[in-house]
Design an enzyme around this catalytic site. Structure first.
Site: not given
Ligand code: ASP
Length: 716
Positions: A86, A214-215, A223, A329, A653, A670
């Site tokens: 990402h 996601n999350w 990823d 996101n 990330s 994440d």
């Molecule tokens: N996947 C999250 C983000 O894109 C990474 C995190 O915030 O822990 O912000």
């Protein structure tokens, strides 16, 4: 190169306590200056502080970099970087067309010459830091208005940055605010501007599970991606050029294919973006009641529009992919935060702590009288933001969601700002940033899609029409009241504007504000009318910033007198270390989520329907149990992702997940849904970060897709 390290300020910082109260056990995005004080050995790390950061020699930090807003690590002597899929997403999208769809199919550079340029990507490596608090704060005078205060501090920070860059040619300097209104640190970075894409798995691996997963945990997402930084043939930082050569990092991370297991200590080095743990209950209230719900509404609507537009045409879906993914996101994170703030009763807890502080101040009125209005004054700022929030947040979105208005704003803003002396300009238009800003504008224009934009503009006008205060903005109320239908207004503006044409925008970039005023383009003309209102909003924000800057500085001072426990500055995009363990957690009563997923789980989740599609070569390798040397010894299968109790946020990330000996065993990408609230408050019970296991990465690259030369480079 100048190497400065000032420890004095960090001692000062250590004495300061956070308004959010004592740190929870293991909470902590520690600035690198703290390494000697946090008891690395006690926390299970086998390295000495100077092996992690050493301004006068080589250390682990030389192998860590910031990749745009993410983190990455060097994993070879030839500048190979591992980060998230990402994080490279924008480069993958920009390299994609409906005919050559790198998002869907993935990308492997068979040789160096095939690596693809990642436009507008930069890489930074932290070289040194120095306390500049007194230099910055010396320009703030009591007689200044709050707006003047913000402008003066801003200007001083820019002057220090420019001076440092002059002393250190080719490097990048940034003055970061550590404690609001209190402490400022100048960071010097090696700054690389030629970055290329080397390997990206298909999006069905890189974002397996899509927004549904996601999350969330359990996770089966690969990823990760590989990029490479380049320099001029003489080793100096340079813009992209075919003759450039791979950057030779002072140090790269050893990739440990033996991986980890439950209970192991891990730590991360990275560039966490922003946390708000040191803010008051009144701030939390504003977030909870105004900003977060507005974001959820605005973003979910825009995502739907983009998805609808892309469903019919892959080339449109590609154009929207980066923006849609990034809004999705933030939208889901904001929903998680709303639930988390309620569940943890964050506002009430902060109110209780603040009541205690206020009682303490009142009980010593002779000595602490100057602080008696600090909390109510901070509250008044957020109260005003609460009242003005609906209009302000929607206005800001008006110049973001319809991309034509965003392009028009940048053009008008750039022309206005360029006429000022360099240090007085808004940061994106300073000479040091201008080419990046204009390059980004042109890339964004390349992704423009008229029919979507029409829906965005019409949707924003409908929303603003429902907010009575829109009448304060004459060019807006004029349009809304014109008697024409909003859809019609949007259709006319979008069809008549030429701002979706990169050549026209390029031409406009050369024009002065007077010339832009004479340019016959309806979007540009409307923006010229709206611009003074946006400027007023910007000044208002700066005025609030100036007020909060002073008030939070005072708050920290009095809090310091009240408490004697530990503190940490909020995340601010500067290098931090966090440490934890690979461990399970319980999100709700009677459910325990264990910390390692495997390829068996990937098979279980695969339905063949987006976002749960697994590419055939991966399915075949799993079915044939072709694990190579990458199976987890205890589980007998290739592990995919794992959970650990570190303290992370966006910007982490792509951070390397490192074992106790300093070897890379995964890549962070994440947090769990419960941990979205980390940005406000961290708690060991529910705060878990998520990384992809390096064994899955190596397995996908070499066993599944046969790019063995890359894994050889990584394991050399
Ligand atoms: N996947 C999250 C983000 O894109 C990474 C995190 O915030 O822990 O912000």
């Amino acid at each position: 190169m100048r190497m400065v390290k000032t420890m004095a300020m960090w001692l000062v910082l250590l004495l300061i306590v956070s308004i959010s109260g004592p740190l929870s056990a293991d909470e902590g995005m520690f600035p690198i200056s703290e390494l000697g004080k946090i008891g690395l050995a006690k926390r299970g790390i086998e390295l000495k502080p100077e092996e992690i950061f050493n301004a006068d020699g080589t250390s682990l930090v030389d192998g860590i970099c910031r990749v745009n807003g993410c983190t990455g690590s060097f994993v070879s002597a030839d500048g190979l970087i591992i980060t998230n899929h990402h994080c490279a997403f924008d480069a993958i999208q920009k390299g994609s067309t409906a005919q050559r769809d790198l998002l869907t199919d993935g990308f492997i550079a068979a040789k160096r010459g095939d690596e693809i340029r990642a436009p507008n990507y930069t890489v930074r490596i932290t070289e040194s830091y120095t306390d500049v608090s007194s230099e910055v704060l010396s320009v703030a005078k009591p007689e200044m208005t709050f707006l003047e205060r913000t402008k003066a501090l801003d200007r001083r920070r820019k002057e220090l940055e420019l001076a440092a860059e002059k002393d250190n040619p080719g490097m990048r300097a940034e003055v970061a605010e550590m404690f609001v209104g209190k402490t400022y640190v100048l960071f010097l970075y090696t700054y690389l501007k030629d970055v290329r894409l080397v390997f990206a798995p298909p999006v069905s691996i890189g974002a397996f599970g899509g927004e549904l997963d996601n999350w969330e945990w359990p996770r089966h997402t690969g990823d990760f991606s590989l990029m490479r930084a380049y320099t001029a043939p003489d080793g100096k930082s340079a813009e992209y050029a075919p003759e450039n050569i791979p950057y030779r990092p002072k140090r790269f991370l050893k990739v440990q294919s033996a991986g980890i297991d439950e209970g192991d200590t891990v730590f991360l080095l990275g560039y966490p973006g922003r946390t708000v743990r040191n803010r008051t209950a009144s701030f939390v209230r504003y977030e909870q009641n105004v900003r977060l719900p507005t974001i959820v509404e605005l973003y979910s609507w825009q995502i739907q529009e983009m998805e609808r537009a892309g469903a019919k045409d892959r080339s449109v879906a590609i154009k929207h992919a980066t923006r849609s993914k990034s809004l999705a996101n933030v939208e889901k994170r904001s929903r998680g935060q709303l639930i988390g703030l309620k569940k943890a009763d964050t506002e009430v807890q902060r109110l209780a702590r603040e009541a205690d502080l206020q009682a303490f101040i009142n009980s010593r009125s002779a000595e602490l009288g100057k602080y008696k209005d600090v909390l109510p004054s901070i509250g008044a700022v957020y109260e005003e933001m609460t009242i003005r929030g609906p209009l302000e947040l929607h206005l800001r979105e008006l110049r973001t969601a319809p991309r034509l208005l965003s392009f028009a704003f940048t053009l008008v803003d750039a022309a206005t700002e360029r006429a000022k002396p360099d240090v007085e300009r808004e940061a994106p238009y300073m000479d040091r940033n201008l080419s990046q800003t204009t390059q980004q504008l042109l890339l964004d224009v390349g992704d423009w899609h008229g029919p979507t934009d029409q829906r965005m503009l019409s949707g924003m006008l409908q929303r603003l029409k429902r907010i009575p205060e829109h009448e304060e903005i004459e060019p807006l109320s004029r349009v809304i009241k014109s008697g024409d239908s909003i859809d019609g207004i949007a259709a006319t503006l979008v069809s008549k504007s030429r701002l979706g044409d990169p050549a026209f925008v390029q031409e406009c970039l050369k024009r002065s504000i007077t010339e832009l005023k004479a340019t016959d383009d309806p979007a540009l003309q409307w923006m010229i009318d709206l611009y003074p209102h946006f400027l007023k909003l910007r000044e208002k924000e700066k005025e609030r910033e100036g007020k909060l800057n002073q008030l939070y500085g005072d708050l920290i001072e009095v809090q310091q007198l009240r408490e004697s426990s530990g503190f940490l500055p909020d995340a601010n995009g500067t290098l931090r270390l966090t440490v934890g363990k690979v461990e399970a957690y319980s999100p709700v009563d009677a459910i325990v989520k264990t910390p390692i997923t495997t390829v068996d789980g990937l098979l279980e989740k695969t339905t063949g329907v987006d976002p749960f599609i697994t590419p055939t070569p991966v399915l075949k390798a799993i079915q044939e149990k072709r694990y190579g040397p990458f199976a987890h010894p205890r589980l007998g299968k290739v592990p995919v992702a794992f959970l650990y109790s570190t303290d992370t946020t966006g910007g982490n990330s792509g951070s390397p997940v490192i074992n106790a000996r300093g070897e890379l065993i995964g890549v962070n990408f994440d947090r769990t849904f419960e941990a979205t609230i980390n940005d406000f408050a961290w708690d060991r019970r529910y705060s878990r970060s998520i990384g992809v296991d390096i064994r899955f990465v190596l397995w996908i690259i070499s066993e599944v897709y046969g790019a063995k030369s890359l894994t050889e480079e990584m394991l050399r």
